[in-house]
Design an enzyme around this catalytic site. Structure first.
Site, short mmCIF file in Angstrom:
data_model
loop_
_atom_site.label_atom_id
_atom_site.label_comp_id
_atom_site.label_asym_id
_atom_site.label_seq_id
_atom_site.Cartn_x
_atom_site.Cartn_y
_atom_site.Cartn_z
N ASP A 334 14.81 4.61 -10.34
CA ASP A 334 14.39 4.45 -8.95
C ASP A 334 13.33 3.34 -8.90
O ASP A 334 12.79 2.93 -9.92
CB ASP A 334 13.81 5.79 -8.45
CG ASP A 334 13.34 5.72 -7.00
OD1 ASP A 334 14.05 5.09 -6.19
OD2 ASP A 334 12.29 6.27 -6.70
N GLU A 422 1.81 -2.74 6.34
CA GLU A 422 0.96 -2.99 7.50
C GLU A 422 -0.45 -2.47 7.27
O GLU A 422 -1.42 -3.09 7.72
CB GLU A 422 1.58 -2.35 8.75
CG GLU A 422 2.93 -2.94 9.12
CD GLU A 422 3.24 -2.77 10.59
OE1 GLU A 422 2.71 -1.82 11.19
OE2 GLU A 422 4.01 -3.57 11.12
N LYS A 467 5.33 -11.34 13.89
CA LYS A 467 5.16 -11.21 12.44
C LYS A 467 6.49 -10.75 11.83
O LYS A 467 7.12 -9.82 12.34
CB LYS A 467 4.05 -10.20 12.13
CG LYS A 467 3.85 -9.89 10.65
CD LYS A 467 2.56 -9.16 10.42
CE LYS A 467 2.55 -7.68 10.56
NZ LYS A 467 3.28 -6.84 11.28
N ASN A 723 14.87 12.88 -4.08
CA ASN A 723 16.12 12.17 -3.86
C ASN A 723 16.67 11.56 -5.15
O ASN A 723 17.76 11.00 -5.16
CB ASN A 723 15.93 11.07 -2.81
CG ASN A 723 14.97 9.99 -3.27
OD1 ASN A 723 14.15 10.20 -4.17
ND2 ASN A 723 15.05 8.83 -2.67
#
Length: 1033
Positions: A334, A422, A467, A723
């Protein structure tokens, strides 16, 4: 529909909320474990032999096979029961955890496993959801909550969820008005939750070594059947002479004469099977089980695999696969939380083509720049930072004030966002800003328009900030502004940073009103709503001005690149299976050196295939094109090197989930049904594969597809989230990362490590050594049992095939249990034919034992012929010794039990000293068990023959061993036969050492002249530059 009166209402049954990762229960442990153990060929065989000894009159006691079998079954059951108890304990930590349920307008504490479908569950801040829930209400006014899915997929960023509109008012109810929590409604519990369903079924994993053992057992079983058949046939040939069949001193009884000949032959065949049954090493299984179980502690005890941050080390959940760690060919990993720490950090920014990095507390806010700004000056910088502060979806949460006012009056904030990028940008802007108040959300009016923000500046102007990725921003800005920023963006992308570009545009009030009106009309459209909104955005975002770009680093795991390079050097292919978008995953692959600059990338994504009706045709064209490039046009390798792909041109493949679905599940009307075969051939030729936008079950499909290819390569899956559990369970070996958040992956894995970097030592050192040790153990057991039984077979030619045992019953029983078991067990736990530091630093050593090299037919035949040679030496050496009519000074001769005891003594000393010759890493424990086992045999022989045992009908071994050692000829014969047996092995060791020394001399570097610092060369015109630190001639 209304239920008729005649119909009975049957309430639907739902499972409880228990999570089960264990294999056994208290009630099914005994039958299930016995069933699994007797599936093994050797165990089932010895069970049959034991029953035969009980039913039929055989030459040996049932104890000789029953006792070792009972010992093997008991030890294995204890070991597997202990490991399953650890799984139960881990399950109970989850199932017994406390949760709060609202019942009858009251808050009730329950254990997690007692939650039922329909319960209203209260989940407080920073708690884990106990089951699948429907979000009903929140303590926040707007009915929102922020959820991190780190325990599922390793993503630590927050995702915003909204309560059901009709139930939002529940937060005002008097019973739950004081609860500062999120109220949820249980819909799926226990093993019916989405997370548990994604686990699929647990299958019993079997190692390649165990498969080799079964193949070797079949060979030895055929040898056993052959021996029994030969002896049975020759017995009746021998008895065809009436004198041999019924001599005067051993007449048959009436019952024996009346017995059918076929029945007698079958009974004799079974008796020979029992006599030779020790050629099948049943004790090998218990030794293997003990070696795996005890050896697994070395992984847990490894201090280099201990992580100080989480205060935990490596964990072994299943010790049955230790040797598989040394045979891995494919590593499936992963990305988020496994390769990366999922911790974004603002690195630098570029404004108008100038780089800024490393903020300081001065007024200008910057400490590094490539040069002065061409225009805009400070206003340009402020404009860029204003865009970062406002063009985002970050929410601000105030820290709880639990202890009243703090000494510092400034407020503390926690940033919450669906994207960690962000948050990193906002924190980076705070570090660069000279005016911290700009980051407050209420500083300027904010009008979000999807990907951009319109704000009213200090100068009463409307500014639109946008952005996004460079591929999205560059087409929307003035072309002459692109190049200065593009240089920085390309350089940051090569460094593995995540880049975003920032642009702005000044709007008039009239333009703003027009955009607002068009957006409202598009939102109200009943048809093609998304297309109409996209058109408004495209028209609005045209002709913008590029301000600059940002570089954010998704911090990689410590020593990640070095670990992946080591795995590649060891001949392993690394595949990244992630749910992230392609651009993000691709940059990570470059940063961790999975993709090199020389790697040619092949892409099978929605972008290359397209979204048209001809996408399957386009996919087929790409597959054929890549197949031709990688397979048809590449000359075949004739070097015979293992995993020679590492020497060829490097190719990397990128594929996404939607394209994978087309390959694995093509439509019926498509003319190509061989998508999967072509795709698999392409994948196997690539040095690295990146699969992005993968669902959990798609990850498992990829692993299964590779696992089932020709040659059945050993696969390893590693991940940190729930997962990843599907692919962890699907692979031959599953590794879980002990993340800071969830433990589902580590709980369902075979092994768990704190960091990805620990995979290097786990495979290259521990895996290599485990495989070498257990391979030697398996070959040694077959060898020593062939040495043990071959003299017994040869003895039948000299006793009229009468099924007379050569060895005493005590020796038969204790040979594998006591006399020869501990030395090989210690060897299989402690042997280091190469030091751990060397194995870790030289990954290519891993390839020397790859592909099950030590358990192929060639080494198996070598060990078999060695055992046959030594068995012949044992028997005929003692046989020729007994050609002398008298071995004692008084003229007395030795009997058949003395003959067997001498053979057995030579046997025990030879096979034990053979192991001593093979040992390269001596410890006090090796010395203790090797010399202690020989001493114990001598002591036991004196003790067993020195006492008259009342429970024995015949005292045939009384004083035999002590009497045997009174003969000088016996001493000389024992020493000589041991030397002759070991001479070929000693000769091979000497030749091997000479060859290694010659090889070291050939590869030794030629000494070169090195000038010391500060020395001047006397004749610089006659030589090249010296290797001095000053680089002077």
């Amino acid at each position: 529909r209304p239920v008729a009166d005649t119909e009975a209402y049957v309430a639907q049954k739902f499972c409880d909320n228990r999570i089960v990762s264990s294999k056994y229960t208290l009630w099914n442990f005994l039958p299930k474990n016995l069933f699994e153990q007797f599936r093994r060929i050797a165990n089932f065989y010895f069970l049959i032999i034991f029953l035969v000894q009980v039913i039929v009159d055989t030459p040996t006691s049932p104890v000789t096979s029953g006792l070792p079998l009972f010992f093997v079954i008991t030890v294995t059951a204890i070991k597997q029961g202990y490991e399953d108890w650890l799984r139960h304990r881990a399950d109970n930590e989850v199932n017994k955890s406390n949760v709060f349920v609202v019942e009858n307008a009251k808050q009730v504490r329950k254990e997690s496993e007692k939650i039922k479908v329909g319960d209203i569950v209260e989940v407080k801040a920073d708690e884990t959801f106990p089951c699948d829930l429907i979000f009903l209400a929140s303590s926040s006014i707007d009915g929102t909550c922020y959820v991190t899915t780190a325990s599922l997929d390793g993503e630590s960023n927050f995702k915003t969820h909204y309560a059901v509109r009709d139930t939002t008012v529940l937060c005002t109810d008097e019973a739950i008005d004081t609860l500062t929590a999120t109220i949820e409604f249980a819909v799926y519990t226990g093993m019916e939750t989405k997370m548990a369903l994604n686990y699929q079924g647990k299958s019993q994993k079997r190692s390649a070594v165990e498969k080799s053992i079964n193949a070797f057992l079949i060979v030895y079983l055929c040898i056993l059947l052959g021996k029994a058949t030969v002896c049975t046939t020759l017995k009746y040939v021998w008895q065809s002479n009436p004198f041999n069949d019924e001599p005067w001193y051993n007449e048959k009884t009436k019952k024996e004469r009346e017995t059918f000949k076929v029945l007698r032959m079958f009974t004799d065949f079974l008796s020979f099977m029992v006599l030779f049954n020790f050629i099948i090493p049943v004790s090998m299984y218990v030794t293997v089980e003990m070696q795996k179980f005890l050896g697994s502690f070395f992984i847990s005890w490894d201090k280099e695999m201990y992580d100080e941050e989480i205060q935990e080390g490596a964990l072994v959940n299943t010790s049955d696969l230790n040797e598989e760690l040394g045979q891995v060919e494919y590593v499936f990993t992963d990305k988020t939380g496994t390769l990366t720490e999922n911790s974004m950090e603002f690195i630098e920014c570029c404004i108008d083509g100038h780089k800024y990095k490393d903020c300081i507390s001065e007024v200008d806010g910057f400490s590094q720049a490539d040069g002065p700004l061409k225009y805009y000056g400070k206003s340009r910088e402020e404009l860029f930072l204003r865009a970062l502060c406002l063009c985002h979806t970050v929410q601000i949460k105030e820290a709880d004030q639990l202890d009243g006012p703090t000494a510092h009056p400034e407020r503390k904030y926690t940033y919450i966002s669906s994207s960690p990028d962000e948050i990193a940008l906002v924190k980076g802007a705070v570090g660069f800003l000279a005016v911290p108040s700009l980051v407050l959300p209420d500083f300027l009016p904010l009008h979000p328009l999807l990907a951009f923000d319109v704000v009213k500046s200090f100068y009463r102007k409307l500014l639109l900030f946008c952005k996004g990725a460079d591929s999205s921003i560059f087409p929307r800005v003035q072309q002459e502004e692109i190049q200065p920023t593009k240089v920085h963006v390309d350089r940051n992308a090569m460094d593995g940073y995540r880049t975003l570009c920032v642009a702005f545009k000044e709007l008039t009030q009239k333009e703003y009103d027009k955009i607002d009106r068009q957006l409202n009309e598009a939102k109200m459209a009943l048809q093609d709503r998304e297309e109409k909104m996209a058109k408004v955005f495209d028209d609005t975002e045209a002709n913008m001005h590029l301000i600059g770009a940002t570089a954010v680093e998704d911090r990689l795991q410590e020593q990640l690149a070095e670990t992946i390079e080591a795995l590649h050097a060891a001949g392993m292919k690394v595949w990244v299976l992630t749910g992230d978008k392609m651009e993000t995953a691709k940059s990570t692959c470059y940063a961790c050196r999975l993709f090199q600059t020389s790697t040619e990338l092949l892409e099978l994504t929605a972008r290359t295939v397209g979204d048209s009706d001809r996408k399957e045709d386009r996919l087929h064209e790409l597959l054929l094109e890549y197949h031709k490039k990688l397979i048809q046009d590449v000359p075949k390798n004739r070097g015979g090197l293992k995993r020679s792909w590492t020497l060829s041109q490097e190719y990397g493949l990128i594929i996404d989930g939607s394209t994978l679905s087309l390959i694995l599940n093509p439509s019926q009307d498509s003319g190509s049904s061989n998508y999967k075969s072509i795709f698999l051939q392409i994948c196997l030729k690539c040095t690295a594969v990146l699969c992005c936008r993968m669902a959990p079950l798609q990850k498992a499909q990829i692993v299964r597809m590779v696992k089932n290819t020709k040659g059945s390569p050993i696969t390893l899956s590693i991940g940190d989230g729930a997962n990843d559990v599907s692919m962890i369970l699907e692979a031959h070996v599953g590794i879980g990362i002990k993340g800071k958040e969830g433990r589902q992956a580590s709980r369902n894995s075979d092994y768990a490590v704190p960091k990805f970097k620990h995979l290097r030592k786990l495979l290259l050192a521990h895996g290599h050594l485990y495989y070498v040790r257990i391979a030697h153990l398996v070959q040694y057991f077959f060898y020593k049992n062939l040495c043990f039984i071959l003299p017994q077979f040869l003895y039948q030619f000299f006793c009229g095939f009468s099924q007379q045992p050569l060895y005493d019953a005590a020796y038969l029983t204790m040979y594998n249990i006591c006399f020869t078991s501990l030395p090989i067990l210690a060897y299989s736990l402690l042997e280091q034919h190469i030091s751990i530091d060397t194995l870790t630093s030289d990954p290519q050593l891993y390839m020397k034992v790859s592909d099950n090299a030590m358990l192929q037919w060639r080494p198996f035949l070598y060990w078999t012929f060695l055992g046959a040679f030594e068995g012949l030496v044992f028997f005929f050496g003692v046989y020729f010794l007994f050609q002398n009519s008298s071995l004692e000074d008084n003229g007395k001769v030795f009997g058949n039990w003395t003959f067997g005891t001498i053979v057995f003594t030579v046997l025990v000393f030879t096979v034990t000293l053979k192991l001593a010759l093979d040992t390269r890493f001596w410890t006090w424990m090796n010395h203790f068990v090797i010399w202690g086992s020989l001493a114990f045999y001598v002591f036991f022989s004196f003790f067993w023959g020195g006492v008259i045992w009342p429970f024995l009908k015949q005292q045939r071994m009384y004083f035999v061993f002590a009497h045997m050692l009174t003969s000088v000829s016996t001493w000389l014969a024992i020493i000589l036969l041991i030397f002759i047996s070991l001479f070929p092995e000693i000769l091979l060791i000497v030749l091997k050492n000479i060859k290694e020394k010659n090889h070291q001399k050939e590869t030794q570097p030629v000494p070169s002249l090195v000038a010391l610092p500060g020395w001047e060369c006397a004749v610089p015109e006659k030589c090249g530059p010296c290797l001095s630190s000053s680089n002077r001639p």
